[in-house]
Enzyme design. Structure first.
Site, PDB file in Angstrom:
ATOM      1  N   SER A  47      38.417 -12.953 106.722  1.00  0.00           N
ATOM      2  CA  SER A  47      38.828 -12.935 108.124  1.00  0.00           C
ATOM      3  C   SER A  47      37.628 -12.922 109.070  1.00  0.00           C
ATOM      4  O   SER A  47      37.779 -13.219 110.259  1.00  0.00           O
ATOM      5  CB  SER A  47      39.713 -11.709 108.408  1.00  0.00           C
ATOM      6  OG  SER A  47      40.912 -11.762 107.679  1.00  0.00           O
ATOM      7  N   GLY A 241      43.594 -13.636 107.641  1.00  0.00           N
ATOM      8  CA  GLY A 241      42.734 -14.811 107.685  1.00  0.00           C
ATOM      9  C   GLY A 241      42.137 -15.002 109.061  1.00  0.00           C
ATOM     10  O   GLY A 241      42.542 -14.357 110.034  1.00  0.00           O
ATOM     11  N   CYS A 269      48.325  -9.146 109.346  1.00  0.00           N
ATOM     12  CA  CYS A 269      47.211  -9.668 110.128  1.00  0.00           C
ATOM     13  C   CYS A 269      47.512 -11.095 110.632  1.00  0.00           C
ATOM     14  O   CYS A 269      48.378 -11.292 111.462  1.00  0.00           O
ATOM     15  CB  CYS A 269      45.928  -9.596 109.315  1.00  0.00           C
ATOM     16  SG  CYS A 269      44.435  -9.724 110.327  1.00  0.00           S
ATOM     17  N   PHE A 270      46.845 -12.116 110.116  1.00  0.00           N
ATOM     18  CA  PHE A 270      47.129 -13.485 110.529  1.00  0.00           C
ATOM     19  C   PHE A 270      48.575 -13.846 110.196  1.00  0.00           C
ATOM     20  O   PHE A 270      49.252 -14.547 110.953  1.00  0.00           O
ATOM     21  CB  PHE A 270      46.161 -14.437 109.825  1.00  0.00           C
ATOM     22  CG  PHE A 270      46.053 -15.795 110.469  1.00  0.00           C
ATOM     23  CD1 PHE A 270      45.686 -15.927 111.790  1.00  0.00           C
ATOM     24  CD2 PHE A 270      46.293 -16.949 109.741  1.00  0.00           C
ATOM     25  CE1 PHE A 270      45.578 -17.176 112.393  1.00  0.00           C
ATOM     26  CE2 PHE A 270      46.182 -18.207 110.319  1.00  0.00           C
ATOM     27  CZ  PHE A 270      45.822 -18.318 111.653  1.00  0.00           C
ATOM     28  N   GLN A 273      50.714 -12.601 112.965  1.00  0.00           N
ATOM     29  CA  GLN A 273      50.643 -13.466 114.147  1.00  0.00           C
ATOM     30  C   GLN A 273      51.463 -14.738 113.942  1.00  0.00           C
ATOM     31  O   GLN A 273      52.157 -15.199 114.867  1.00  0.00           O
ATOM     32  CB  GLN A 273      49.185 -13.788 114.444  1.00  0.00           C
ATOM     33  CG  GLN A 273      48.348 -12.578 114.826  1.00  0.00           C
ATOM     34  CD  GLN A 273      46.864 -12.822 114.681  1.00  0.00           C
ATOM     35  OE1 GLN A 273      46.407 -13.959 114.567  1.00  0.00           O
ATOM     36  NE2 GLN A 273      46.079 -11.743 114.680  1.00  0.00           N
ATOM     37  N   ASN A 311      41.260  -6.022 111.526  1.00  0.00           N
ATOM     38  CA  ASN A 311      40.278  -7.078 111.732  1.00  0.00           C
ATOM     39  C   ASN A 311      40.993  -8.260 112.380  1.00  0.00           C
ATOM     40  O   ASN A 311      41.428  -9.178 111.706  1.00  0.00           O
ATOM     41  CB  ASN A 311      39.629  -7.505 110.403  1.00  0.00           C
ATOM     42  CG  ASN A 311      38.653  -8.642 110.597  1.00  0.00           C
ATOM     43  OD1 ASN A 311      38.328  -9.022 111.725  1.00  0.00           O
ATOM     44  ND2 ASN A 311      38.178  -9.213 109.508  1.00  0.00           N
ATOM     45  N   GLY A 313      41.348 -10.662 116.286  1.00  0.00           N
ATOM     46  CA  GLY A 313      40.967 -10.944 117.660  1.00  0.00           C
ATOM     47  C   GLY A 313      42.086 -11.526 118.478  1.00  0.00           C
ATOM     48  O   GLY A 313      41.906 -11.815 119.669  1.00  0.00           O
ATOM     49  N   PHE A 314      43.266 -11.724 117.854  1.00  0.00           N
ATOM     50  CA  PHE A 314      44.438 -12.242 118.543  1.00  0.00           C
ATOM     51  C   PHE A 314      45.591 -11.260 118.364  1.00  0.00           C
ATOM     52  O   PHE A 314      45.586 -10.439 117.435  1.00  0.00           O
ATOM     53  CB  PHE A 314      44.837 -13.615 117.991  1.00  0.00           C
ATOM     54  CG  PHE A 314      43.833 -14.702 118.280  1.00  0.00           C
ATOM     55  CD1 PHE A 314      43.980 -15.537 119.379  1.00  0.00           C
ATOM     56  CD2 PHE A 314      42.727 -14.888 117.443  1.00  0.00           C
ATOM     57  CE1 PHE A 314      43.053 -16.532 119.641  1.00  0.00           C
ATOM     58  CE2 PHE A 314      41.794 -15.876 117.697  1.00  0.00           C
ATOM     59  CZ  PHE A 314      41.955 -16.700 118.807  1.00  0.00           C
ATOM     60  N   HIS A 364      45.788  -3.996 108.073  1.00  0.00           N
ATOM     61  CA  HIS A 364      45.547  -4.291 106.658  1.00  0.00           C
ATOM     62  C   HIS A 364      46.013  -3.110 105.804  1.00  0.00           C
ATOM     63  O   HIS A 364      45.278  -2.138 105.642  1.00  0.00           O
ATOM     64  CB  HIS A 364      44.061  -4.528 106.405  1.00  0.00           C
ATOM     65  CG  HIS A 364      43.541  -5.821 106.934  1.00  0.00           C
ATOM     66  ND1 HIS A 364      42.827  -6.721 106.172  1.00  0.00           N
ATOM     67  CD2 HIS A 364      43.615  -6.376 108.164  1.00  0.00           C
ATOM     68  CE1 HIS A 364      42.489  -7.765 106.903  1.00  0.00           C
ATOM     69  NE2 HIS A 364      42.963  -7.568 108.124  1.00  0.00           N
ATOM     70  N   GLU A 366      46.296  -2.846 102.653  1.00  0.00           N
ATOM     71  CA  GLU A 366      45.734  -2.762 101.304  1.00  0.00           C
ATOM     72  C   GLU A 366      44.612  -1.736 101.187  1.00  0.00           C
ATOM     73  O   GLU A 366      44.154  -1.423 100.086  1.00  0.00           O
ATOM     74  CB  GLU A 366      45.233  -4.140 100.843  1.00  0.00           C
ATOM     75  CG  GLU A 366      43.870  -4.562 101.353  1.00  0.00           C
ATOM     76  CD  GLU A 366      43.852  -4.864 102.840  1.00  0.00           C
ATOM     77  OE1 GLU A 366      42.792  -4.699 103.467  1.00  0.00           O
ATOM     78  OE2 GLU A 366      44.907  -5.257 103.380  1.00  0.00           O
TER      79      GLU A 366
END
Length: 398
Positions: A47, A241, A269-270, A273, A311, A313-314, A364, A366
């Site tokens: 990421s 990611g 995360c990604f 989104q 982690n 940024g969006f 995250h 995990e």
């Protein structure tokens, strides 16, 4: 490695320091991570692809590098900025010095930087493009840092693309599918089969599922829904990611096919989104993002506050409060509620669909590296798949 190095931001701010790791030039979006530990997991997290990471903890490298903690097969950060690197590793698990690992993998770094000042600058002005320059990448006269040198380096920095609009899954995803078998008491006796779409997956994520008896089929981001159907999964998982979720058109279409099929879905995360965009919500770029292993998140249903690893940024732009109809295709996916909220700034940290078997979180779970508060979400995913299987069996026997 000695010698001058310069950290140059696109707004013209320059932080001098010492060359550390490989020398040369590297470019990327500059971000900061608030983790006090876990730098090896940070370095190897896909990421962080195309990002220069500033560590806010002042002393980095004291535990060296081992062979157990990497989250992928290589270092992904574009560059590494630290205040004070350890002179020598001191940990029983260490196999190599951090600086040697950076050199071996060609990662340009800089030390001796006031990382608190860099962090405050990013917090005030937002994440931006940056570059680290050392060795032969420094122009003549760089040690005096005149306007001509500064302007030349800033031009190099601003010529690189921004993170907004970047489609990066193709640069970090696995080239071919592979399988992680169930472990421990579940070895040879899987309780479920999951397809994990690799958008920059960390190695500990499929291991968390495998420890719960799940047979995990990790597939490239280019996988089609037919590829997923051929595996006959009990659930589908979208990983973390890098990049802008607005640019991931194939992955969003793939996810909508999964949601239409009724296969249980879990994204982090990604993947969170993309779930938001598949439901019809927008996403937006945060000023400086969330990165580190100490981010407080509230579970809206229980009121429980979890300390989580981030982690990103969006973020997803979804209404916080009562459940609402997801806007895509006139409510095709029914009701959705925001399940988790970040306590630092009110960012949406989780989504839960109420009419289809699907949920996601921005963080995250995990715990690599990080707290273990979110690991229970893997249990929730397994429970969701079991409940869906029971419901489907009951409907088929009617």
């Amino acid at each position: 490695m000695t010698g001058i190095a310069l950290l140059v931001l696109e707004d013209g701010t320059v932080f001098p320091g010492r060359a550390w790791g490989a020398t040369g030039r590297t470019l990327g979006e500059i971000v900061f991570s608030t983790g006090m530990t876990g730098y090896q997991e940070t370095l190897t997290d896909p990421s962080y692809h195309r990002q220069i990471v500033v560590m806010t903890a002042p002393h980095i490298g004291n535990t060296g590098v081992n062979d157990e903690d990497p989250e992928s097969g290589r270092i992904w950060v574009a560059g590494f900025v630290v205040r004070e690197p350890a002179r020598r590793a001191s940990n029983w698990r260490a196999r190599r010095e951090l600086v040697d690992e950076l050199v071996d993998q060609g990662i340009v770094g800089i030390s001796g930087v006031d990382t608190r000042a860099v962090t405050r600058h990013i917090r005030s002005h937002g994440a931006m493009r940056a570059g680290i320059f050392s060795g032969d990448a420094l122009p003549a006269g760089a040690e005096h840092l005149g306007d001509q040198v500064r302007d030349a380096l800033v031009r190099i920095v601003v010529d690189q693309p921004r993170m907004s609009g970047a489609a990066l899954a193709s640069e970090v995803s696995t080239p071919s599918a592979y399988v992680i078998e169930p472990t421990g008491p579940f070895a040879g006796a899987p309780v479920a089969r999951v397809v994990a779409v690799d958008l920059g997956i960390k190695s500990r994520t499929p291991k968390q599922l495998a420890a719960r008896g799940v047979e995990v089929h990790v597939v490239p981001h280019t996988a089609s829904f037919a590829d997923i159907q051929a595996i006959d999964p009990d659930g589908v998982f979208f990983s973390n990611g890098p990049g802008d979720p607005a640019s991931a058109e194939h992955e969003i279409d793939l996810l909508r096919a999964v949601l239409d099929s009724g296969i249980p879905y879990f994204g982090i995360c990604f993947g969170h989104q993309l779930f938001g965009r598949a439901l019809g919500y927008g996403t937006y770029k945060l000023d400086f993002g969330h990165r580190g292993i100490n981010q407080p998140v509230k579970d809206v249903e229980t009121g429980r506050v979890e300390i989580t690893a981030h982690n990103h940024g969006f973020a997803v732009d979804a209404p916080i409060g009562r459940a609402s109809i997801a806007p895509f295709d006139s409510g095709r996916y029914g009701r959705v509620e925001v399940s988790h909220v970040g306590l630092n700034d009110g960012v949406v940290e989780g989504l839960r669909a109420l009419d289809i078997p699907a949920f996601s979180v921005q963080y995250h779970p995990e715990a690599a590296a990080g707290p273990h508060d979110g690991e229970r979400l893997f249990d929730r995913f397994v429970d969701l798949m079991r409940e869906h299987a029971r419901t489907r069996t009951a409907e088929e026997t009617r």
